[in-house]
Design an enzyme around this catalytic site. Sequence first.
Site: not given
Ligand SMILES: *Cc1c(COP(=O)(O)O)cnc(C)c1O
Length: 389
Positions: A123, A208, A237
Amino acid sequence: MRLGPRPPNVFVRGQGSWLWDAQGRRHLDAVQGWAVNTLGHAPPQIAQALARQAGLLLQAGPGFHNAPALALAERLAALSGLDRVFIGTSGAEANEGAVKLARKWGQQQRGGAATVISFSHSFHGRTLAMMAASGKPGFGAIFPPAVPGFVHCPYNQLAPVREAIGPDTVAVMLELLQGEAGVVAAEPAFVQGLRALCDEHGLLLIVDEVQTGIGRCGTLLAHTQFGITPDIVTLGKGLGGGVPIGAVLAREAVCRLAPGDQGGTYHGNALVCAAALAVLEVVAQPGFLAGVQARGEQLAAGLRALSSRHGLGAVHGRGLLRALALPPTLASGLVADAARTLPGDCGLLVNPAQPQRLRLMPALTISDGEIHQLLQLLDEALVVCTRPV
Ligand SMILES: *Cc1c(COP(=O)(O)O)cnc(C)c1O
């Protein structure tokens, strides 16, 4: 707009690991704004930083420097060992920025290569390109046509990645623990193998760390536990502690943006950067991350005990990003509902990340006593759910 089902509670106030709804009922919160409230609810450090900055300067605009943005960029570079920082407003925007860097690299270093290899069940966010990058089943097909330039390989298998690498490949992008997939961890050997493949083929390794970063897994960044150095790291986050932010951190050599290639009205927003600085101030204090590791172990041990008591599955994750696997007969949504609506004077908020995976991502400031209480409340919820009817 109706985006999906939500519980009826309207939350009005929080303090540390606790969250109160409009009815005055309190909840021990192991969701924490979706793993964003690093210091828990309403931490005085962030409240003070925001109040102070709001009285000084909200935003100077993307065409000017401001003090908190410069300080945050320097702090992130120093803490990560990476050279340059772009500050945006979300994790998805940070990942978009990483892919932009990679495609620029491809134009200049790999004859126009543009394809990014990402992984099944990953994700990376909800922009159109990040929906295409994500390996969440069905996700890329919701708003066709999907953005091209992403191929997905099975997670934790090196051979398919080796096969997928071609003349158009420019980067490999992954989460070290796939959070939304239900906290599925990469094998260190797999991650090290990806680093070696990237080096061999001149590809960039993008990690990420939107969910795993800023202490969530027990170290400031999770990749230091995997024995690799990424070319690009994205954050979001937990960096803002509840305030919307995203950041791209990269090696000097891959920062090839020309003036005008990248930006955004709110990039480097002074107010948001002041909050992130307050978060880093706390997380970088000596002993803070050791405390996260200790409470992470306490939580994992407690979950393992609950698992054997109720006949459930394995406990996954690192630090304070954990998931409990459930048997096919027990839906995580049912457990989350039972936990929230426990008959006593308080509820427990947990996240049904996947139908058979219950995710816990409490504040990094949660106390031993609160973890103990969390485990007790989860035990009660499991008793409710597994009681024969
Ligand atoms: C939550 C998340 C995102 C997206 O972040 P947003 O601030 O909602 O755009 C991207 N990568 C990972 C691994 C995430 O957990």
